[in-house]
Scaffold this active site. Structure first.
Site, mmCIF file in Angstrom:
data_model
loop_
_atom_site.group_PDB
_atom_site.id
_atom_site.type_symbol
_atom_site.label_atom_id
_atom_site.label_comp_id
_atom_site.label_asym_id
_atom_site.label_seq_id
_atom_site.Cartn_x
_atom_site.Cartn_y
_atom_site.Cartn_z
ATOM 1 C CG MET A 1 80.881 37.053 15.586
ATOM 2 S SD MET A 1 79.882 35.557 14.586
ATOM 3 C CE MET A 1 79.404 34.490 16.173
ATOM 4 N N GLY A 5 74.356 40.466 18.242
ATOM 5 C CA GLY A 5 74.887 40.994 16.735
ATOM 6 C C GLY A 5 73.196 41.992 16.250
ATOM 7 C CE1 TYR A 37 66.117 35.936 6.583
ATOM 8 C CE2 TYR A 37 67.909 37.217 7.267
ATOM 9 C CZ TYR A 37 67.282 36.912 7.772
ATOM 10 O OH TYR A 37 67.599 35.226 8.832
ATOM 11 C CE LYS A 62 70.990 33.826 8.642
ATOM 12 N NZ LYS A 62 70.258 35.066 8.810
ATOM 13 C CG HIS A 95 68.695 30.707 5.840
ATOM 14 N ND1 HIS A 95 68.826 31.933 4.599
ATOM 15 C CD2 HIS A 95 67.921 30.907 6.519
ATOM 16 C CE1 HIS A 95 67.826 32.174 5.729
ATOM 17 N NE2 HIS A 95 67.608 31.851 6.632
HETATM 18 P P1 NAD Z 1 63.698 38.721 17.585
HETATM 19 O O1 NAD Z 1 63.353 37.970 18.701
HETATM 20 O O2 NAD Z 1 64.674 39.886 17.784
HETATM 21 O O3 NAD Z 1 62.310 39.903 18.106
HETATM 22 C C1 NAD Z 1 62.340 41.057 17.245
HETATM 23 C C2 NAD Z 1 60.596 41.088 17.410
HETATM 24 O O4 NAD Z 1 60.414 41.532 18.218
HETATM 25 C C3 NAD Z 1 60.650 42.690 16.178
HETATM 26 O O5 NAD Z 1 60.362 42.092 15.527
HETATM 27 C C4 NAD Z 1 59.777 43.138 17.260
HETATM 28 O O6 NAD Z 1 58.685 42.997 17.106
HETATM 29 C C5 NAD Z 1 59.787 42.965 18.751
HETATM 30 N N1 NAD Z 1 61.068 43.233 19.294
HETATM 31 C C6 NAD Z 1 63.023 43.939 19.424
HETATM 32 N N2 NAD Z 1 63.001 44.946 20.395
HETATM 33 C C7 NAD Z 1 62.087 44.365 21.013
HETATM 34 C C8 NAD Z 1 62.488 45.479 23.171
HETATM 35 N N3 NAD Z 1 63.390 45.686 22.733
HETATM 36 N N4 NAD Z 1 61.014 45.096 23.646
HETATM 37 C C9 NAD Z 1 59.656 44.742 22.725
HETATM 38 N N5 NAD Z 1 59.553 43.748 22.040
HETATM 39 C C10 NAD Z 1 61.435 44.113 20.167
HETATM 40 O O7 NAD Z 1 63.020 37.989 16.301
HETATM 41 P P2 NAD Z 1 63.652 37.374 14.617
HETATM 42 O O8 NAD Z 1 63.987 38.804 14.016
HETATM 43 O O9 NAD Z 1 62.627 36.662 13.977
HETATM 44 O O10 NAD Z 1 64.621 37.214 15.006
HETATM 45 C C11 NAD Z 1 66.459 38.208 14.882
HETATM 46 C C12 NAD Z 1 67.303 37.338 13.366
HETATM 47 O O11 NAD Z 1 67.515 36.419 13.851
HETATM 48 C C13 NAD Z 1 66.663 38.154 12.245
HETATM 49 O O12 NAD Z 1 66.627 39.813 12.076
HETATM 50 C C14 NAD Z 1 67.405 37.658 11.527
HETATM 51 O O13 NAD Z 1 69.082 38.120 11.206
HETATM 52 C C15 NAD Z 1 68.018 36.117 12.066
HETATM 53 N N6 NAD Z 1 66.548 34.901 11.853
HETATM 54 C C16 NAD Z 1 67.335 33.444 11.314
HETATM 55 C C17 NAD Z 1 66.551 33.383 10.924
HETATM 56 C C18 NAD Z 1 67.041 30.898 10.234
HETATM 57 O O14 NAD Z 1 66.876 30.383 9.568
HETATM 58 N N7 NAD Z 1 68.746 31.992 10.489
HETATM 59 C C19 NAD Z 1 65.013 32.574 11.102
HETATM 60 C C20 NAD Z 1 64.357 34.138 11.338
HETATM 61 C C21 NAD Z 1 65.167 34.955 12.281
#
Ligand code: NAD
Length: 281
Positions: A1, A5, A37, A62, A95
């Site tokens: 992996m 990602g 999602y 998930k 999930h």
């Molecule tokens: P993240 O920490 O990846 O933050 C994303 C947000 O940060 C974006 O929407 C944008 O507003 C901002 N951003 C992105 N790149 C940036 C940069 N370079 N500079 C400034 N701001 C920036 O948060 P996330 O989306 O909550 O989490 C990432 C991934 O984790 C999700 O897309 C999903 O695949 C996963 N996730 C899983 C769960 C779970 O329960 N398993 C929950 C939440 C998220």
């Protein structure tokens, strides 16, 4: 992996194709989606359109909690595989644990074990499992989860879960790795993006706060799955492999932990409150 990602939570299906296509163009080879999602179909389409071979892209999705239970989770695999348009899924996670229906949570994991044994999954794992839930799961199942995907950013560093993951050889994968959730909450509280301490480390490296947080995860042996729909940020978040944080900077990032999660407390998640139905197609 691949360790780094691309996450697609909250990306509407119509925007997901372009975001994933851009991520693949930039070099990401791990895509993290979820049945919950609603954008698995667009993820699959973008991967096929990329021209990359199927085995060059690691697809992670998930099972949502409304599909827990043995037969329902087997069927959840079919639903996700059909939407993604693939025969095999590289990593399938539960999930979220459902503490009030933990028998069904365990049965869903048993279904993942069967799919893994049959070769339809290349790896299986969990998400948002706390140590007590991991321990009970292990008492009732055979195969160690390969991954535990948990909320993890400088404001919530989860030392107890990380320690058990490490002890058991489970990869810790950080969701909200750059603290997106500290921003989404919109509660007027501090966010990782405008944090002065993270900003100072970023300035010292002449990089962005997001890049510093991602380098921190990778250097600490974690997987991270940042999300963005903005091409410049998608690229920025992938340009992190050359950053070397000092031990002091690493410790400084851990010291920002507030002990307060942004996501739901794993103990309070119920099928009643979180049980939206995952469509067949
Ligand atoms: P993240 O920490 O990846 O933050 C994303 C947000 O940060 C974006 O929407 C944008 O507003 C901002 N951003 C992105 N790149 C940036 C940069 N370079 N500079 C400034 N701001 C920036 O948060 P996330 O989306 O909550 O989490 C990432 C991934 O984790 C999700 O897309 C999903 O695949 C996963 N996730 C899983 C769960 C779970 O329960 N398993 C929950 C939440 C998220």
């Amino acid at each position: 992996m691949p360790a780094l990602g691309f996450g697609v939570y909250q990306i509407p299906p119509d925007d997901t194709f372009d975001a994933v296509a851009e991520a693949l163009r930039v070099g990401y080879r791990l895509i993290d989606t979820a049945a919950g999602y609603g954008n698995e179909r667009a993820v699959g389409e973008a991967i096929r359109a990329s021209g990359l071979d199927r085995d060059e892209v690691f697809i992670e999705t998930k099972v949502w909690i409304s599909d827990f239970g043995y037969d329902a989770a087997l069927h959840a695999f079919d639903k996700s595989a059909n939407k993604l348009g693939v025969e095999t899924i590289d990593l399938l996670l539960l999930h979220h644990p459902v503490p009030s229906a933990f028998d069904e949570t365990i049965d869903a994991y048993r279904a993942l074990e069967r799919l893994y044994t049959e070769g339809r999954l290349r790896a299986i794992g969990v998400s948002n499992f706390m140590p007590n839930q991991l321990k009970v799961l292990r008492e009732h199942t055979e195969i160690m989860p390969a991954v535990n995907q948990i909320e993890l950013h400088p404001y919530f560093t989860q030392p107890t879960v990380r320690a058990l993951n490490a002890q058991w050889g489970i990869v810790t994968q950080a969701w909200s790795p750059i603290g997106g959730i500290t921003d989404y909450l919109g509660d007027g509280g501090p966010t990782t993006f405008d944090d002065e301490t993270i900003g100072a480390i970023a300035a010292a490296h002449d990089r962005s706060p997001a890049q510093i947080m991602l380098a921190w995860h990778l250097q600490e042996g974690r997987s991270a799955i940042p999300k963005s729909v903005t091409p410049s940020r998608i690229a920025e978040n992938f340009e992190v492999f050359d950053i070397e944080l000092t031990p002091e900077q690493t410790a400084t990032l851990y010291a920002l932990d507030t002990g307060e999660r942004g996501g739901p407390e794993p103990e309070v998640v119920t099928r009643q409150d979180f049980g939206k139905t995952i469509p067949e197609a």
